[in-house]
Motif scaffolding. Structure first.
Motif, PDB file in Angstrom:
ATOM      1  N   LEU A  42     -55.075 -22.280 -11.600  1.00 32.34           N
ATOM      2  CA  LEU A  42     -53.864 -22.171 -12.414  1.00 32.34           C
ATOM      3  C   LEU A  42     -52.886 -23.281 -12.041  1.00 32.34           C
ATOM      4  O   LEU A  42     -52.608 -23.500 -10.862  1.00 32.34           O
ATOM      5  N   ASP A  43     -52.348 -23.958 -13.081  1.00 37.92           N
ATOM      6  CA  ASP A  43     -51.238 -24.901 -12.860  1.00 37.92           C
ATOM      7  C   ASP A  43     -49.964 -24.209 -13.315  1.00 37.92           C
ATOM      8  O   ASP A  43     -49.936 -23.640 -14.392  1.00 37.92           O
ATOM      9  N   GLY A  44     -48.924 -24.284 -12.538  1.00 34.17           N
ATOM     10  CA  GLY A  44     -47.635 -23.712 -12.969  1.00 34.17           C
ATOM     11  C   GLY A  44     -47.636 -22.193 -12.955  1.00 34.17           C
ATOM     12  O   GLY A  44     -48.418 -21.556 -12.243  1.00 34.17           O
ATOM     13  N   ASP A  45     -46.745 -21.609 -13.757  1.00 35.08           N
ATOM     14  CA  ASP A  45     -46.563 -20.156 -13.769  1.00 35.08           C
ATOM     15  C   ASP A  45     -47.716 -19.446 -14.470  1.00 35.08           C
ATOM     16  O   ASP A  45     -48.403 -20.030 -15.298  1.00 35.08           O
ATOM     17  N   LEU A  46     -47.860 -18.151 -14.149  1.00 39.48           N
ATOM     18  CA  LEU A  46     -48.832 -17.320 -14.863  1.00 39.48           C
ATOM     19  C   LEU A  46     -48.171 -16.810 -16.149  1.00 39.48           C
ATOM     20  O   LEU A  46     -47.454 -15.816 -16.139  1.00 39.48           O
ATOM     21  N   THR A  47     -48.409 -17.530 -17.247  1.00 39.60           N
ATOM     22  CA  THR A  47     -47.894 -17.137 -18.561  1.00 39.60           C
ATOM     23  C   THR A  47     -49.056 -16.551 -19.367  1.00 39.60           C
ATOM     24  O   THR A  47     -50.221 -16.671 -18.962  1.00 39.60           O
ATOM     25  N   TYR A  48     -48.743 -15.958 -20.529  1.00 38.07           N
ATOM     26  CA  TYR A  48     -49.830 -15.452 -21.377  1.00 38.07           C
ATOM     27  C   TYR A  48     -50.742 -16.596 -21.828  1.00 38.07           C
ATOM     28  O   TYR A  48     -51.957 -16.436 -21.924  1.00 38.07           O
ATOM     29  N   ALA A  49     -50.136 -17.769 -22.063  1.00 32.93           N
ATOM     30  CA  ALA A  49     -50.948 -18.931 -22.471  1.00 32.93           C
ATOM     31  C   ALA A  49     -51.881 -19.361 -21.336  1.00 32.93           C
ATOM     32  O   ALA A  49     -53.052 -19.709 -21.571  1.00 32.93           O
ATOM     33  N   ALA A  50     -51.386 -19.326 -20.101  1.00 28.49           N
ATOM     34  CA  ALA A  50     -52.210 -19.724 -18.949  1.00 28.49           C
ATOM     35  C   ALA A  50     -53.380 -18.748 -18.760  1.00 28.49           C
ATOM     36  O   ALA A  50     -54.501 -19.162 -18.430  1.00 28.49           O
ATOM     37  N   ILE A  51     -53.126 -17.468 -18.990  1.00 29.10           N
ATOM     38  CA  ILE A  51     -54.205 -16.470 -18.868  1.00 29.10           C
ATOM     39  C   ILE A  51     -55.278 -16.739 -19.932  1.00 29.10           C
ATOM     40  O   ILE A  51     -56.484 -16.737 -19.633  1.00 29.10           O
ATOM     41  N   ALA A  52     -54.823 -17.025 -21.154  1.00 30.59           N
ATOM     42  CA  ALA A  52     -55.781 -17.282 -22.247  1.00 30.59           C
ATOM     43  C   ALA A  52     -56.670 -18.480 -21.898  1.00 30.59           C
ATOM     44  O   ALA A  52     -57.876 -18.479 -22.183  1.00 30.59           O
ATOM     45  N   LYS A  53     -56.077 -19.490 -21.242  1.00 23.19           N
ATOM     46  CA  LYS A  53     -56.833 -20.696 -20.877  1.00 23.19           C
ATOM     47  C   LYS A  53     -57.891 -20.368 -19.806  1.00 23.19           C
ATOM     48  O   LYS A  53     -59.052 -20.793 -19.906  1.00 23.19           O
ATOM     49  N   LEU A  54     -57.502 -19.597 -18.793  1.00 21.84           N
ATOM     50  CA  LEU A  54     -58.446 -19.215 -17.732  1.00 21.84           C
ATOM     51  C   LEU A  54     -59.597 -18.383 -18.313  1.00 21.84           C
ATOM     52  O   LEU A  54     -60.774 -18.589 -17.978  1.00 21.84           O
ATOM     53  N   VAL A  55     -59.247 -17.460 -19.164  1.00 21.04           N
ATOM     54  CA  VAL A  55     -60.240 -16.568 -19.762  1.00 21.04           C
ATOM     55  C   VAL A  55     -61.216 -17.365 -20.638  1.00 21.04           C
ATOM     56  O   VAL A  55     -62.436 -17.169 -20.569  1.00 21.04           O
ATOM     57  N   ALA A 107     -57.360 -15.543  -5.296  1.00 21.42           N
ATOM     58  CA  ALA A 107     -56.963 -16.105  -4.005  1.00 21.42           C
ATOM     59  C   ALA A 107     -55.681 -16.914  -4.093  1.00 21.42           C
ATOM     60  O   ALA A 107     -55.351 -17.486  -5.124  1.00 21.42           O
ATOM     61  N   GLY A 108     -54.960 -16.977  -2.959  1.00 16.51           N
ATOM     62  CA  GLY A 108     -53.765 -17.811  -2.862  1.00 16.51           C
ATOM     63  C   GLY A 108     -52.550 -16.990  -2.479  1.00 16.51           C
ATOM     64  O   GLY A 108     -52.655 -15.960  -1.813  1.00 16.51           O
ATOM     65  N   GLY A 109     -51.362 -17.458  -2.910  1.00 17.44           N
ATOM     66  CA  GLY A 109     -50.135 -16.677  -2.755  1.00 17.44           C
ATOM     67  C   GLY A 109     -50.041 -15.743  -3.948  1.00 17.44           C
ATOM     68  O   GLY A 109     -51.045 -15.479  -4.621  1.00 17.44           O
ATOM     69  N   GLY A 110     -48.861 -15.267  -4.252  1.00 17.61           N
ATOM     70  CA  GLY A 110     -48.685 -14.300  -5.347  1.00 17.61           C
ATOM     71  C   GLY A 110     -49.244 -14.794  -6.673  1.00 17.61           C
ATOM     72  O   GLY A 110     -49.908 -14.044  -7.392  1.00 17.61           O
ATOM     73  N   ARG A 111     -49.011 -16.076  -6.983  1.00 16.75           N
ATOM     74  CA  ARG A 111     -49.393 -16.623  -8.282  1.00 16.75           C
ATOM     75  C   ARG A 111     -50.907 -16.657  -8.491  1.00 16.75           C
ATOM     76  O   ARG A 111     -51.418 -16.217  -9.517  1.00 16.75           O
ATOM     77  N   GLY A 112     -51.610 -17.199  -7.498  1.00 18.01           N
ATOM     78  CA  GLY A 112     -53.069 -17.292  -7.593  1.00 18.01           C
ATOM     79  C   GLY A 112     -53.708 -15.917  -7.653  1.00 18.01           C
ATOM     80  O   GLY A 112     -54.675 -15.689  -8.390  1.00 18.01           O
ATOM     81  N   ILE A 113     -53.162 -14.989  -6.878  1.00 16.03           N
ATOM     82  CA  ILE A 113     -53.711 -13.630  -6.864  1.00 16.03           C
ATOM     83  C   ILE A 113     -53.461 -12.941  -8.196  1.00 16.03           C
ATOM     84  O   ILE A 113     -54.368 -12.311  -8.768  1.00 16.03           O
ATOM     85  N   ASP A 114     -52.259 -13.097  -8.727  1.00 17.66           N
ATOM     86  CA  ASP A 114     -51.959 -12.478 -10.017  1.00 17.66           C
ATOM     87  C   ASP A 114     -52.812 -13.099 -11.129  1.00 17.66           C
ATOM     88  O   ASP A 114     -53.247 -12.395 -12.052  1.00 17.66           O
ATOM     89  N   ALA A 115     -53.069 -14.400 -11.035  1.00 20.07           N
ATOM     90  CA  ALA A 115     -53.934 -15.056 -12.031  1.00 20.07           C
ATOM     91  C   ALA A 115     -55.329 -14.427 -11.993  1.00 20.07           C
ATOM     92  O   ALA A 115     -55.931 -14.120 -13.027  1.00 20.07           O
ATOM     93  N   GLY A 116     -55.858 -14.227 -10.772  1.00 16.74           N
ATOM     94  CA  GLY A 116     -57.174 -13.608 -10.613  1.00 16.74           C
ATOM     95  C   GLY A 116     -57.208 -12.185 -11.150  1.00 16.74           C
ATOM     96  O   GLY A 116     -58.178 -11.764 -11.786  1.00 16.74           O
ATOM     97  N   LYS A 117     -56.119 -11.446 -10.925  1.00 16.91           N
ATOM     98  CA  LYS A 117     -56.059 -10.071 -11.439  1.00 16.91           C
ATOM     99  C   LYS A 117     -56.118 -10.071 -12.966  1.00 16.91           C
ATOM    100  O   LYS A 117     -56.773  -9.211 -13.569  1.00 16.91           O
ATOM    101  N   SER A 118     -55.419 -11.035 -13.591  1.00 19.11           N
ATOM    102  CA  SER A 118     -55.400 -11.059 -15.060  1.00 19.11           C
ATOM    103  C   SER A 118     -56.804 -11.341 -15.604  1.00 19.11           C
ATOM    104  O   SER A 118     -57.205 -10.764 -16.620  1.00 19.11           O
ATOM    105  N   VAL A 119     -57.554 -12.198 -14.909  1.00 18.50           N
ATOM    106  CA  VAL A 119     -58.924 -12.509 -15.347  1.00 18.50           C
ATOM    107  C   VAL A 119     -59.832 -11.291 -15.114  1.00 18.50           C
ATOM    108  O   VAL A 119     -60.648 -10.923 -15.974  1.00 18.50           O
TER     109      VAL A 119
END
Ligand SMILES: [Zn+2]
Length: 359
Positions: free
Chosen positions: A66-79, A93-105
């Motif tokens: 993930l680059d930058g904040d975990l936005t709905y657009a960023a989640i759509a890109k990862l997915v 993995a990571g700090g709050g941001r990386g972990i939250d990104a993983g949870k969304s996926v």
């Protein structure tokens, strides 16, 4: 009487060298397609350590960052990037941001979830919720997974390299949990499972507090040096396991509810969550009928630890009165405000935020 619920991750591992022993930890899940999700800063380093192990364990491996904040657009890109791979287990993995990104996926693909924090900066690794931001870096929503993570892996040799400030953020977020859980328990309010909190959660919030009072100063003194002392280990457990169980099963109150509206105050948006909570705790205690002794104690302690107690220490300033009122109304709309000994008014919140000062 309402139903009581207590939830937790499936397993919590904390020790040395765990990052190089992931196959042993992942073995019970019998996963075939494992995706590492992290932020683009720490992600590539973790990928180097994890890819050879996972492949040697005969599972397929993919990594996306993930680059930058975990936005709905960023989640759509990862997915979208994982649509063909179809993971059956996500390592967040990571700090709050990386972990939250993983949870969304993990939520999107309904997979197993293993969290791998790289700093003791938040309690997100143990919990089922994750925070989404908008393009202006404002909180856009809190989402929930159907289950808590299957495993939390705290590899201490990695965490003791992380800068001390990250641990300080986590302490700011964790120290309030006892006071928030206490308020929620008092009014039989709702915890993060929408249920009545248990005595177990209340007790964990108290151990979390006691651990931080005993060890936080010593832990911060060595954090980032690569040394892993008893104090450092204790604070890792307090910031992640104890604080996570305490808030999720014990409930939140004013200290966390404040962040819903505080972002309207100039200078707040870019301050770490743990700093906002540290200030929020002072606001909560100033509003509690019997909070004076705790207020005095925390004023001194937070000062010693280097956590903000006033708007000024938070790096924020007062907006005009209309905005103060608007912020107070947003704060009042937070469900956490129901977990308080009395119904608060907007004026009380405006005044409390403005008037925090030395006891
Ligand atoms: Zn928090």
């Amino acid at each position: 009487m309402k139903t009581m619920i207590f939830g937790s991750p499936g397993r919590y591992f904390q020790g040395h060298g765990l990052l190089d022993n992931m196959n042993e930890i992942l073995h019970p899940f019998a996963s075939q397609r494992i995706a590492l999700i992290s932020d683009s800063f720490i992600g590539p380093k973790l990928e180097d350590r994890l890819r050879p192990q996972i492949l040697a364990g005969n599972a397929k491996f993919a990594a996306h960052f993930l680059d930058g904040d975990l936005t709905y657009a960023a989640i759509a890109k990862l997915v979208a990037a994982l649509e063909d791979f179809k993971p059956d287990l996500v390592i967040a993995a990571g700090g709050g941001r990386g972990i939250d990104a993983g949870k969304s996926v993990a939520k999107h693909f309904d997979t197993r979830l293993v969290t791998l924090p790289t700093a003791a900066s938040t309690d997100s690794p143990t919990s089922k919720n994750f925070v989404i931001y908008d393009e202006q870096h404002q909180m856009a929503g809190v989402e929930h997974l159907p289950r808590n993570p299957d495993a939390v892996v705290v590899s201490l040799d990695m965490l003791c390299q992380a800068p001390a400030d990250l641990m300080r953020f986590g302490i700011g977020d964790a120290i309030s949990k006892k006071f928030e859980a206490r308020q929620c328990f008092k009014v039989s309010g709702n915890n993060m499972f929408g249920a009545r909190p248990s005595r177990a959660a209340l007790a964990l919030s108290e151990i979390c507090f006691d651990t931080l009072i005993c060890y936080a100063e010593d832990a911060l003194a060595t954090a980032g040096t690569g040394q892993c002392t008893e104090a450092f280990e204790a604070v890792c457990e307090a910031n992640m396991l104890l604080a996570g169980l305490a808030f999720e099963s014990g409930g939140l109150s004013v200290a966390h509810g404040l962040s819903r509206g505080l972002a309207l105050y100039p200078g707040v948006v870019d301050t770490p969550h743990g700093y906002q909570v540290s200030f929020g705790l002072m606001v909560q205690l100033s509003l509690e009928r019997e909070g004076a002794a705790d207020y005095k104690f925390l004023w001194n302690w937070l000062g010693k630890i280097g956590l903000p107690r006033t708007l000024k220490e938070l790096g924020a300033s007062l907006p005009d009165e209309d905005v103060q009122k608007q912020a107070a109304n947003q704060i009042l709309s937070s469900p956490h405000l129901q977990n308080f000994e009395r119904k608060l008014t907007a004026d009380e919140i405006v005044n409390a935020i403005r008037n925090i000062s030395a006891p």
